[in-house]
Design a protein around this motif. Structure first.
Motif, PDB file in Angstrom:
ATOM      1  N   ARG A 134       0.833  -1.205   0.000  1.00  0.00           N
ATOM      2  CA  ARG A 134       0.000   0.000   0.000  1.00  0.00           C
ATOM      3  C   ARG A 134       0.868   1.256   0.000  1.00  0.00           C
ATOM      4  O   ARG A 134       0.630   2.197  -0.757  1.00  0.00           O
ATOM      5  CB  ARG A 134      -0.936   0.009   1.198  1.00  0.00           C
ATOM      6  CG  ARG A 134      -1.925   1.176   1.131  1.00  0.00           C
ATOM      7  CD  ARG A 134      -2.850   1.314   2.304  1.00  0.00           C
ATOM      8  NE  ARG A 134      -3.272   0.073   2.918  1.00  0.00           N
ATOM      9  CZ  ARG A 134      -3.693   0.001   4.184  1.00  0.00           C
ATOM     10  NH1 ARG A 134      -3.749   1.088   4.937  1.00  0.00           N
ATOM     11  NH2 ARG A 134      -4.051  -1.151   4.694  1.00  0.00           N
ATOM     12  N   VAL A 135       1.892   1.274   0.827  1.00  0.00           N
ATOM     13  CA  VAL A 135       2.779   2.432   0.889  1.00  0.00           C
ATOM     14  C   VAL A 135       3.510   2.596  -0.445  1.00  0.00           C
ATOM     15  O   VAL A 135       3.619   3.697  -0.995  1.00  0.00           O
ATOM     16  CB  VAL A 135       3.775   2.305   2.059  1.00  0.00           C
ATOM     17  CG1 VAL A 135       4.851   3.376   1.980  1.00  0.00           C
ATOM     18  CG2 VAL A 135       3.053   2.366   3.393  1.00  0.00           C
ATOM     19  N   ALA A 136       4.018   1.495  -0.998  1.00  0.00           N
ATOM     20  CA  ALA A 136       4.772   1.551  -2.246  1.00  0.00           C
ATOM     21  C   ALA A 136       3.907   2.013  -3.413  1.00  0.00           C
ATOM     22  O   ALA A 136       4.378   2.746  -4.289  1.00  0.00           O
ATOM     23  CB  ALA A 136       5.378   0.180  -2.556  1.00  0.00           C
ATOM     24  N   GLU A 137       2.656   1.615  -3.419  1.00  0.00           N
ATOM     25  CA  GLU A 137       1.785   1.941  -4.557  1.00  0.00           C
ATOM     26  C   GLU A 137       1.171   3.325  -4.465  1.00  0.00           C
ATOM     27  O   GLU A 137       0.689   3.840  -5.453  1.00  0.00           O
ATOM     28  CB  GLU A 137       0.678   0.890  -4.677  1.00  0.00           C
ATOM     29  CG  GLU A 137       1.200  -0.450  -5.140  1.00  0.00           C
ATOM     30  CD  GLU A 137       0.170  -1.549  -5.163  1.00  0.00           C
ATOM     31  OE1 GLU A 137      -0.961  -1.344  -4.667  1.00  0.00           O
ATOM     32  OE2 GLU A 137       0.492  -2.631  -5.667  1.00  0.00           O
ATOM     33  N   THR A 138       1.173   3.949  -3.277  1.00  0.00           N
ATOM     34  CA  THR A 138       0.536   5.251  -3.139  1.00  0.00           C
ATOM     35  C   THR A 138       1.487   6.327  -2.625  1.00  0.00           C
ATOM     36  O   THR A 138       1.064   7.433  -2.367  1.00  0.00           O
ATOM     37  CB  THR A 138      -0.679   5.187  -2.200  1.00  0.00           C
ATOM     38  OG1 THR A 138      -0.251   4.722  -0.916  1.00  0.00           O
ATOM     39  CG2 THR A 138      -1.753   4.286  -2.752  1.00  0.00           C
ATOM     40  N   PRO A 140       5.000   8.881  -2.534  1.00  0.00           N
ATOM     41  CA  PRO A 140       5.555   9.909  -3.437  1.00  0.00           C
ATOM     42  C   PRO A 140       6.272   9.255  -4.618  1.00  0.00           C
ATOM     43  O   PRO A 140       6.922   8.225  -4.451  1.00  0.00           O
ATOM     44  CB  PRO A 140       6.551  10.674  -2.555  1.00  0.00           C
ATOM     45  CG  PRO A 140       6.152  10.364  -1.153  1.00  0.00           C
ATOM     46  CD  PRO A 140       5.500   9.011  -1.180  1.00  0.00           C
ATOM     47  N   GLY A 141       6.124   9.838  -5.768  1.00  0.00           N
ATOM     48  CA  GLY A 141       6.825   9.328  -6.949  1.00  0.00           C
ATOM     49  C   GLY A 141       6.094   8.232  -7.679  1.00  0.00           C
ATOM     50  O   GLY A 141       6.587   7.717  -8.672  1.00  0.00           O
ATOM     51  N   THR A 142       4.903   7.843  -7.205  1.00  0.00           N
ATOM     52  CA  THR A 142       4.170   6.776  -7.890  1.00  0.00           C
ATOM     53  C   THR A 142       3.122   7.348  -8.843  1.00  0.00           C
ATOM     54  O   THR A 142       2.471   6.603  -9.543  1.00  0.00           O
ATOM     55  CB  THR A 142       3.451   5.855  -6.888  1.00  0.00           C
ATOM     56  OG1 THR A 142       2.499   6.633  -6.152  1.00  0.00           O
ATOM     57  CG2 THR A 142       4.403   5.165  -5.960  1.00  0.00           C
ATOM     58  N   GLY A 143       2.961   8.643  -8.826  1.00  0.00           N
ATOM     59  CA  GLY A 143       1.971   9.258  -9.683  1.00  0.00           C
ATOM     60  C   GLY A 143       0.571   9.194  -9.105  1.00  0.00           C
ATOM     61  O   GLY A 143      -0.395   9.597  -9.726  1.00  0.00           O
ATOM     62  N   SER A 144       0.435   8.668  -7.894  1.00  0.00           N
ATOM     63  CA  SER A 144      -0.895   8.565  -7.267  1.00  0.00           C
ATOM     64  C   SER A 144      -1.113   9.666  -6.271  1.00  0.00           C
ATOM     65  O   SER A 144      -0.245  10.195  -5.706  1.00  0.00           O
ATOM     66  CB  SER A 144      -1.032   7.233  -6.544  1.00  0.00           C
ATOM     67  OG  SER A 144      -0.895   6.183  -7.458  1.00  0.00           O
TER      68      SER A 144
END
Length: 144
Positions: A134-138, A140-144
């Motif tokens: 969840r942290v990795a996908e949302t 900074p730097g993920t575009g989300s």
């Protein structure tokens, strides 16, 4: 040390270092590093990706991607193909040899992860994985 261990960011950093050392040791015989392995794993989930997409998705500098792809092409694990939508661009795709390499290293990768997460029971591992994802996908730097 107690002060540092109260800092979640520091703990994640330390865990990342330990994980990188374990994975690099397991990959040493193949001549690859964790960065190569991550790129191969990403390619295994796609039909191919532009180098700029790989840079963005993996968080690597674009110049590093060029070198990693060169290394993987040299081993026959990946190949550059013309991009269907843009003649000037090249798509990077996993080869059959790359798929075989990943399949052959699956068990060793699981052993590395199990060694790293040994203090946690299976339910705790699932929770950790879910939270980290969840942290990795949302983050900074993920575009989300």
């Amino acid at each position: 040390m107690r002060g540092l261990h109260a800092d979640t960011g520091y703990l994640l950093y330390r865990l990342g270092l330990r994980s990188g050392r374990l994975f690099n040791a397991f990959l040493q015989e193949s001549g690859l590093r964790l960065r190569h392995y991550a790129l191969l794993r990403y390619l295994a989930t796609s039909e191919g990706a532009l180098q700029r997409e790989l840079s963005s998705r993996l968080g690597y500098d674009p110049s590093a991607i060029v070198g990693l792809v060169d290394d993987l092409e040299g081993l026959g694990f990946a190949e550059r193909r013309p991009s269907p939508g843009d003649r000037r661009s090249r798509t990077v795709a996993l080869t059959g040899a790359g798929r075989t390499f990943l399949r052959d290293t699956d068990e060793a990768g699981r052993r590395v992860t199990n060694d790293l997460l040994r203090p946690l029971d299976p339910a705790e591992r699932d929770v950790l994985h879910t939270l980290l994802r969840r942290v990795a996908e949302t983050g900074p730097g993920t575009g989300s």
